[in-house]
Scaffold this active site. Structure first.
Site, PDB file in Angstrom:
ATOM      1  N   HIS A  88      -5.565  -1.333  -4.450  1.00 44.58           N
ATOM      2  CA  HIS A  88      -5.947  -0.169  -3.661  1.00 44.58           C
ATOM      3  C   HIS A  88      -6.764   0.762  -4.538  1.00 44.58           C
ATOM      4  CE1 HIS A  88      -2.425  -1.863  -1.606  1.00 44.58           C
ATOM      5  NE2 HIS A  88      -3.141  -1.566  -0.536  1.00 44.58           N
ATOM      6  N   CYS A 135       0.795  -1.235   0.000  1.00 46.73           N
ATOM      7  CA  CYS A 135       0.000   0.000   0.000  1.00 46.73           C
ATOM      8  C   CYS A 135       0.828   1.286   0.000  1.00 46.73           C
ATOM      9  CB  CYS A 135      -1.018  -0.005   1.134  1.00 46.73           C
ATOM     10  SG  CYS A 135      -0.483  -0.723   2.673  1.00 46.73           S
ATOM     11  N   HIS A 181      -8.397  -0.877   0.684  1.00 48.35           N
ATOM     12  CA  HIS A 181      -7.440  -1.970   0.491  1.00 48.35           C
ATOM     13  C   HIS A 181      -8.260  -3.246   0.286  1.00 48.35           C
ATOM     14  CE1 HIS A 181      -4.161   0.300   2.830  1.00 48.35           C
ATOM     15  NE2 HIS A 181      -5.264   0.961   3.109  1.00 48.35           N
ATOM     16  N   ASP A 199      -3.098  -7.943  -4.271  1.00 49.37           N
ATOM     17  CA  ASP A 199      -3.359  -6.663  -3.636  1.00 49.37           C
ATOM     18  C   ASP A 199      -3.941  -5.656  -4.616  1.00 49.37           C
ATOM     19  OD1 ASP A 199      -3.364  -5.417  -1.241  1.00 49.37           O
ATOM     20  OD2 ASP A 199      -1.190  -5.263  -1.044  1.00 49.37           O
ATOM     21  N   GLN A 211       0.691 -11.183  -2.411  1.00 48.34           N
ATOM     22  CA  GLN A 211      -0.684 -10.744  -2.179  1.00 48.34           C
ATOM     23  C   GLN A 211      -1.364 -10.374  -3.497  1.00 48.34           C
ATOM     24  OE1 GLN A 211       0.212  -7.524   0.645  1.00 48.34           O
ATOM     25  NE2 GLN A 211      -0.992  -8.645   2.149  1.00 48.34           N
ATOM     26  N   LYS A 230     -11.901  -3.392   8.926  1.00 48.18           N
ATOM     27  CA  LYS A 230     -11.871  -4.358   7.830  1.00 48.18           C
ATOM     28  C   LYS A 230     -13.181  -5.132   7.755  1.00 48.18           C
ATOM     29  CE  LYS A 230      -8.495  -6.758   9.606  1.00 48.18           C
ATOM     30  NZ  LYS A 230      -7.537  -7.883   9.693  1.00 48.18           N
ATOM     31  N   ARG A 277       7.807 -10.569   5.575  1.00 49.33           N
ATOM     32  CA  ARG A 277       7.629 -10.276   6.996  1.00 49.33           C
ATOM     33  C   ARG A 277       8.353 -11.343   7.802  1.00 49.33           C
ATOM     34  NH1 ARG A 277       1.141  -9.068   6.543  1.00 49.33           N
ATOM     35  NH2 ARG A 277       1.318  -7.559   4.835  1.00 49.33           N
TER      36      ARG A 277
END
Length: 640
Positions: free
Chosen positions: A386, A335, A516, A384, A382, A470, A364
């Site tokens: 946005h 992000c 997100h 992902d 991910q 979320k 991570r």
């Protein structure tokens, strides 16, 4: 008069102080007999706890999740009692209920506790349970608590962090423990027990602390339910994605590469790419634009986003460059990069929404003891995206993302799910960034979108991301296990931290809202869950090898290659088994490898340009011309 509000909204009035059990009796004697715990104003209590003021009350039985929590939490005390009877010098620490069962962390000192001790502990638990001892919760002073557990440094540490006047003990039979409450009425309703495992665990999860033994167990009110549970456990072992990943040659791990860093093998890479292609096509139809960002970013990027403050100490350490004081980090999130992409150009309200999507790999540093196959790794990709939109567009965009998540679930066979509205902790706001006003707007938007879509929802406080609330989709697999898959988040905070804006119809600068979203969550974890849900029998359109060609003898190989080329020219990729083995063995191996279709070719097929097609599981579909076979496979392998 005391007014009691029940979950259905109805209100009951009582003359004086009552208990949850009294409330249950006022509804029905049958409910009262099955009541094992209760929620009073959201707090789990014993059925005999006095209620002295107007309250909301939920009666709990074994069939409720919180009922099971009380049952298993109480069973942890039975486990601890049994352990002390055999190991009187052991030091008890904590013993909570977990999703399935409970555990107790114990310091056995110089004594060894292992699998050979499980049976005697089980017998002792049932022996003590039959005494039908009442669980009694009562307050104690801090001084008394410290005196009771003198010499147990673990309990002393827990008590030292508690305020005098808030400390309670629970007693059943001859056993007393430090506990906040939430127990079943008595031990007698525990009828079946199984000690499942014993593993190492550091005190308070810190590897610098002493290592304890974590003893896992599970109990039930009926022996039949334990038998059914153990059968599900055996089925789960067969479906373990680590086992299937090895058998089907999908992925592997290497200590030389590093723990928690999966290596995708050719078949696994095909599966992974099929998932990317599937979601990529859906995203394109939904108006997303594909972007790509680096695997590293300047430390300042993550300081700006807030990720460094929240996770920096527990993440991979900064990468230093030859320039003095310059540091980069392995990308923990996509992000912040996407915020910078948005910042790279001026936008008008007419340009919004902007939907940036990326299959971005992030890193991570998970503790080594928490790594688990593909479900908990240190490097993962991910799905992902946005979305940057105006406040007026927020609800519509959020609902469109819900539609995309539901389409993904339906296409992949996940039909049983609950949408979890994950909000801030009600009391502790210290772990979140942003103003209360922004949080309230974001939480309201999620609740409204979920309501308008008619989603089955539950609200969980304290489960929000640090930058926003979320909507998490909790999906049940074929064995009834719950997994968190897709997630959608509303974020007013990162646009502020990155000073993002657009020009409105009034020619003034305005702040966009950020969504997100990740329908899969991560490709690694999604593949793991998909494998366990299907037992490795993937939907045909996802199968890395939808078919295999089995020539009966060497002289049929050339014809088999012709068929293989025909299929490949239509983007239907399979494999040719050229081994000098009997056809029966080739079929058995194909079955073991979970290949959906077997094309068997011999003299008859080669002479007539046909195929004999066999479906996995033994069904003979008969003879097909090459044209019919191609048409059949196109239809079978087409995406949903």
């Amino acid at each position: 008069m005391i007014k009691i509000t029940l979950p259905d909204g109805s209100v009951k009035e009582f003359q004086s102080s009552i208990t949850p059990l009294d409330v249950a009796k006022s509804i029905s004697e049958s409910l009262a007999r099955n009541t094992i715990s209760a929620l009073v104003n959201g707090k789990q209590v014993e059925v005999t706890t006095p209620i002295t003021e107007d309250s909301t009350v939920q009666i709990l039985t074994w069939n409720d999740d919180f009922g099971k929590k009380a049952f298993w939490h109480s069973s942890a005390h039975l486990l601890a009692q049994a352990i002390l009877e055999y190991y009187p010098n052991a030091k008890l620490t904590i013993g909570p209920a977990i999703e399935s069962g409970f555990y107790y962390d114990v310091d056995f000192g110089d004594q060894v506790f292992s699998e050979k001790d499980f049976e005697k502990i089980e017998k002792k638990i049932l022996e003590n349970a039959k005494k039908n001892s009442t669980f009694r919760l009562y307050p104690v002073s801090k001084k008394e608590a410290l005196e009771t557990f003198k010499g147990n440094e673990f309990k002393e540490e827990l008590i030292a962090n508690l305020e005098d006047g808030s400390i309670t003990f629970v007693t059943h039979d001859n056993f007393t423990d430090l506990c906040r409450g939430g127990h079943i009425p008595s031990t007698g309703i525990v009828k079946a027990v199984k000690i499942l495992n014993a593993a190492g665990a550091y005190w308070r999860g810190n590897e610098k602390n002493k290592q304890l033994v974590r003893v896992y167990g599970i109990t039930f009110p009926k022996q039949k339910e334990l038998i059914e549970y153990l059968e599900r456990i055996e089925e789960a072992k067969k479906r373990d994605h680590r086992k299937l990943g090895k058998e089907l040659q999908l992925f592997t791990f290497s200590e030389r590469v590093g723990a928690g860093l999966p290596l995708w093998l050719p078949k696994g890479a095909k599966l992974r790419q099929k998932l990317i292609d599937f979601l990529g096509a859906a995203q394109q139809k939904a108006g997303y634009e594909i972007v790509a960002t680096p695997h590293i970013g300047h430390k300042d990027l993550y300081v700006t986003s807030g990720h460094y403050e929240k996770y920096g100490a527990d993440s991979f350490q900064p990468i230093k460059t030859p320039n003095e004081g310059e540091e980069f980090l392995l990308k923990p999130m996509n992000c912040p990069h996407h915020c910078e992409i948005y910042r790279s150009a001026p936008w008008s309200y007419k340009d919004l929404p902007k939907r940036f999507a990326e299959f971005g790999t992030v890193y991570r540093y998970e503790q080594s003891g928490e790594l688990h196959g593909l479900t908990r790794v240190r490097g993962f990709t991910q799905d992902d995206a946005h979305i940057f939109c105006t406040p007026d567009q927020l609800i519509g965009e959020f609902e469109n993302v819900i539609d995309l998540v539901l389409y993904t679930f339906k296409s992949l066979g996940f039909s049983d799910f609950t949408a979890q509205v994950s909000l801030r902790d009600k009391d502790d706001h210290s772990k979140y960034i942003g103003s209360d006003e922004n949080w309230e707007k974001a939480e309201s938007a999620i609740k409204k979108a979920a309501l308008e879509k008619g989603l089955p929802t539950v609200i969980e406080y304290g489960e929000a991301a640090f930058y926003g609330p979320k909507l998490d989709f909790m999906v049940k697999d074929a064995l009834g296990r719950s997994w968190q898959l897709g997630t959608i988040q509303v974020d007013y905070n990162l646009p502020e931290r990155f000073d993002l804006h657009y020009i409105g119809s009034d020619n003034e600068k305005h702040r966009p809202v950020m969504i997100h979203r990740a329908p899969f969550g991560s490709l690694e974890r999604f593949v793991a869950i998909l494998l366990e849900h299907t037992g490795g029998d993937l939907p045909l359109w996802l199968s890395p090898e939808p078919f295999i060609l089995l020539p009966i003898s060497e002289k049929h190989i050339e014809y088999a290659k012709k068929v293989l080329k025909l299929m490949e020219n239509s983007d239907i990729c399979g494999r040719l088994d050229e081994r000098n083995e009997k056809t029966g063995k080739k079929i058995r191996d194909a079955e073991m490898n979970k290949i959906p279709y077997m094309f068997i070719v011999g003299d008859k097929e080669a002479e007539s340009n046909t195929l004999s097609i066999r479906k996995r599981g033994g069904e003979d579909l008969g003879s097909f011309s090459l044209e019919e076979a191609l048409s059949f496979m196109k239809k079978e392998t087409s995406k949903p």
